[in-house]
Design a protein around this motif. Structure first.
Motif, PDB file in Angstrom:
ATOM      1  N   PHE A   1      -0.637  25.421  16.222  1.00  0.00           N
ATOM      2  CA  PHE A   1      -1.827  24.742  16.767  1.00  0.00           C
ATOM      3  C   PHE A   1      -1.781  24.718  18.297  1.00  0.00           C
ATOM      4  O   PHE A   1      -2.806  24.678  18.974  1.00  0.00           O
ATOM      5  N   ALA A   2      -0.562  24.742  18.834  1.00  0.00           N
ATOM      6  CA  ALA A   2      -0.345  24.749  20.289  1.00  0.00           C
ATOM      7  C   ALA A   2      -1.140  23.642  20.998  1.00  0.00           C
ATOM      8  O   ALA A   2      -2.035  23.915  21.801  1.00  0.00           O
ATOM      9  N   PRO A   3      -0.825  22.373  20.682  1.00  0.00           N
ATOM     10  CA  PRO A   3      -1.526  21.270  21.344  1.00  0.00           C
ATOM     11  C   PRO A   3      -1.094  21.147  22.806  1.00  0.00           C
ATOM     12  O   PRO A   3      -0.087  21.748  23.209  1.00  0.00           O
ATOM     13  N   ALA A   4      -1.852  20.367  23.597  1.00  0.00           N
ATOM     14  CA  ALA A   4      -1.435  20.098  24.974  1.00  0.00           C
ATOM     15  C   ALA A   4      -0.422  18.946  25.001  1.00  0.00           C
ATOM     16  O   ALA A   4       0.374  18.828  25.935  1.00  0.00           O
ATOM     17  N   MET A   5      -0.508  18.080  23.977  1.00  0.00           N
ATOM     18  CA  MET A   5       0.355  16.894  23.929  1.00  0.00           C
ATOM     19  C   MET A   5       0.848  16.728  22.498  1.00  0.00           C
ATOM     20  O   MET A   5       0.210  17.186  21.557  1.00  0.00           O
ATOM     21  N   CYS A   6       1.976  16.010  22.368  1.00  0.00           N
ATOM     22  CA  CYS A   6       2.460  15.744  21.014  1.00  0.00           C
ATOM     23  C   CYS A   6       3.158  14.392  21.005  1.00  0.00           C
ATOM     24  O   CYS A   6       4.150  14.200  21.704  1.00  0.00           O
ATOM     25  N   GLY A   7       2.617  13.459  20.241  1.00  0.00           N
ATOM     26  CA  GLY A   7       3.188  12.111  20.186  1.00  0.00           C
ATOM     27  C   GLY A   7       4.041  11.944  18.944  1.00  0.00           C
ATOM     28  O   GLY A   7       3.527  12.001  17.826  1.00  0.00           O
ATOM     29  N   ILE A   8       5.352  11.785  19.147  1.00  0.00           N
ATOM     30  CA  ILE A   8       6.181  11.456  17.980  1.00  0.00           C
ATOM     31  C   ILE A   8       7.023  10.220  18.295  1.00  0.00           C
ATOM     32  O   ILE A   8       7.456   9.992  19.423  1.00  0.00           O
ATOM     33  N   GLY A   9       7.220   9.406  17.270  1.00  0.00           N
ATOM     34  CA  GLY A   9       8.065   8.231  17.414  1.00  0.00           C
ATOM     35  C   GLY A   9       8.547   7.866  16.034  1.00  0.00           C
ATOM     36  O   GLY A   9       7.980   8.337  15.039  1.00  0.00           O
ATOM     37  N   PRO A  10       9.581   7.031  15.952  1.00  0.00           N
ATOM     38  CA  PRO A  10      10.058   6.662  14.618  1.00  0.00           C
ATOM     39  C   PRO A  10       9.024   5.844  13.862  1.00  0.00           C
ATOM     40  O   PRO A  10       8.308   5.039  14.467  1.00  0.00           O
ATOM     41  N   TYR A  11       8.933   6.047  12.561  1.00  0.00           N
ATOM     42  CA  TYR A  11       8.162   5.121  11.717  1.00  0.00           C
ATOM     43  C   TYR A  11       8.921   3.796  11.730  1.00  0.00           C
ATOM     44  O   TYR A  11      10.140   3.766  11.592  1.00  0.00           O
ATOM     45  N   LEU A  12       8.196   2.705  11.941  1.00  0.00           N
ATOM     46  CA  LEU A  12       8.822   1.385  11.936  1.00  0.00           C
ATOM     47  C   LEU A  12       8.082   0.509  10.932  1.00  0.00           C
ATOM     48  O   LEU A  12       6.843   0.470  10.921  1.00  0.00           O
ATOM     49  N   THR A  13       8.842  -0.172  10.110  1.00  0.00           N
ATOM     50  CA  THR A  13       8.250  -0.947   9.023  1.00  0.00           C
ATOM     51  C   THR A  13       7.456  -2.146   9.545  1.00  0.00           C
ATOM     52  O   THR A  13       7.871  -2.789  10.513  1.00  0.00           O
TER      53      THR A  13
END
Ligand code: SAM
Ligand code: FES
Length: 353
Positions: free
Chosen positions: A225-237
Motif C-alpha cells: 500500500f506504501a502509506p506515508a504514515m503508519c501508526g502502530i502501538g500495543p493493544y492495551l486492555t
C-alpha cells in the motif's frame, strides 16, 4: 536464527520480503534479532531524517462514536464512558495554544460522531488553514464516504490517519461487529490515497486473535500500500469492553515491528505512540531508538483528556498534561534526538540532503 539476520539484511537492501519470510521474521524475535533490526532501522531513518523528530498536536475532538469495536474504550456500548464533543471554538483554542508552542501539524481525531458533518468540518478546516496557512492538518475521524473525504480535502486537509487494524479479513471480523466491514475499511484507504491525502494506516500489536501470520499480512500490506504514515502501538486492555479479559500486547514485539516497518520504508512517518508510552514509562523514547520519527503530544483541553480513554491507564491525562510538549522534548533529547518546529512532511532520500 541465522536465517533471521539474513532476512533483516535482505529487507534493508530490498525493502520487501514474501509473506512466509515476514512470518519467519516475526517468529524469530529475540533480544539479538531486535537489537540487530533496531540498529539497521536507526541507520535507515538517519539517512533520511537525521536526528529530527517531528511533533503533531493531537486534538481529541469527540469521544462519541457510532461504532462498537470490541477493543475500544469509547465504543458506543460503553455506558460508563462520559461523552464529550469539542466546539469549533474549543478546537481553534487548542490549535492556537499548540501553534504558540511550536506545533505545525494539528491532528483532529475522534470517534465517528454524526454531529461532525461535512459542513462543520469544512468550516473548522478552512478556519485553521486561514489562521495557520503554513500548518498541516491531519484528520483521523474514521470511515466516511468518498464524497466526504473529497470535501474535507478540498477544504484543505492534508493527511488522514485510518488504521487498517488488520490486513486479515477473518481477524478483522473477530475485532469488529458484523455491521463493520474489512472491505469498506480498505476501500476508504484506497479512496483517501486517490484523493491525494498523505495516508496513514496501522494496527495494534497483540490485538486479540492476532497471529504471526496475520502480522505478516500487515507487513505485506504496508509494503504494497506504501502509506506515508503508519501508526502502530500495543493493544492495551480496557476494562469496560468485551475484550476486558484479553491480555495487552507486548513492548518488545511493538519495538521489533517498528524497526521492521522502518526497513520496509525508510521514508515513512512512524510515530512512537501514546500506547507505547503507556505500556512502559520510557516506551516512546524506546520507540525512537527502534526507528520511529514522530511523537504526538496531546493538545486537547485538560478537562476532556481523561474521557478519551481508549484503554486503561492512558498517560498524559492528569494535571501534568499541559506540560506534554516540554516533557516530550526533554524525553526525546535525553536519547540524543531533537524535536523540530516544522510541518514534518515525509521526506525522500533525495530531498533530505
Ligand atoms: N475513529 C477513528 C478511527 O476509527 O480511525 C479514530 C479514533 S480510534 C480510537 C484510533 C485508534 O485507536 C484505532 O484505530 C485503534 O487502533 C486504536 N485503539 C482503540 N482501542 C485501543 C486499545 N484498547 N488499545 C490500543 N489502541 C487502541
Ligand atoms: Fe469508534 Fe473506538 S469504537 S473510536
Amino acid at each position: 536464527m541465522n536465517n533471521v539476520f539474513k532476512l533483516l539484511d535482505r529487507l534493508e537492501a530490498e525493502h520487501c520480503l514474501t509473506l512466509d519470510e515476514y512470518e519467519a521474521l516475526i517468529n524469530g524475535l529475540s533480544k539479538e534479532t531486535a537489537d540487530y533490526a533496531a540498529k539497521k532501522a536507526v541507520k535507515a531513518r538517519q539517512a533520511v531524517y537525521g536526528n529530527d523528530v517531528y511533533i503533531r498536536g493531537l486534538i481529541e475532538i469527540s469521544n462519541i462514536c457510532k461504532n462498537d469495536c470490541y477493543y475500544c474504550g469509547i465504543r458506543n456500548s460503553n455506558k460508563k464512558c462520559e461523552r464529550y464533543r469539542l466546539t469549533k471554538e474549543d478546537i481553534l483554542d487548542s490549535a492556537a495554544e499548540g501553534y504558540s508552542l511550536g506545533f505545525r501539524t494539528f491532528v483532529l481525531q475522534g470517534g465517528e460522531d454524526a454531529k461532525f458533518t461535512d459542513t462543520f468540518l469544512v468550516d473548522v478546516i478552512k478556519n485553521l488553514k486561514a489562521l495557520y496557512p503554513e500548518c498541516a492538518i491531519t484528520l483521523s475521524l474514521g470511515e466516511r464516504s468518498k464524497e466526504s473525504y473529497k470535501a474535507l480535502r478540498d477544504a484543505g486537509a492534508d493527511r488522514y490517519l485510518l488504521r487498517h487494524e488488520t490486513a486479515d479479513k477473518e481477524h478483522y471480523e473477530k475485532l469488529h461487529p458484523q455491521n463493520m466491514s474489512f472491505e469498506n475499511r480498505m476501500e476508504c484507504l484506497k479512496n483517501l490515497k486517490d484523493l491525494g491525502y498523505q495516508v496513514g494506516c496501522g494496527f495494534m500489536v497483540g490485538s486479540p486473535f492476532q497471529t504471526s501470520r496475520t502480522l505478516a499480512k500487515d507487513l505485506k500490506f504496508i509494503e504494497e500500500f506504501a502509506p506515508a504514515m503508519c501508526g502502530i502501538g500495543p493493544y492495551l486492555t480496557h476494562k469496560d469492553t468485551p475484550f476486558s479479559n484479553m491480555p495487552s500486547g507486548s513492548l518488545e514485539l511493538t519495538l521489533y515491528l517498528l524497526s521492521i516497518i522502518r526497513l520496509i520504508d525508510p521514508t515513512l512517518l512512524l510515530p512512537a505512540t501514546t500506547a507505547l508510552g503507556t505500556i512502559h514509562p520510557k516506551g516512546r523514547e524506546m520507540g525512537i531508538l527502534a526507528g520511529a520519527n514522530v511523537v504526538m503530544p496531546n493538545l486537547s483541553p485538560i478537562s476532556v483528556r481523561k474521557k478519551y480513554e481508549l484503554y486503561d491507564n492512558k498517560i498524559c491525562t492528569g494535571d501534568e498534561a499541559a506540560e506534554c510538549k516540554v516533557c516530550l522534548t526533554k524525553r526525546i533529547e535525553s536519547v540524543g534526538y531533537k524535536i523540530v518546529t516544522a510541518r514534518g512532511d515525509r521526506l525522500t532520500n533525495s530531498n533530505s540532503e
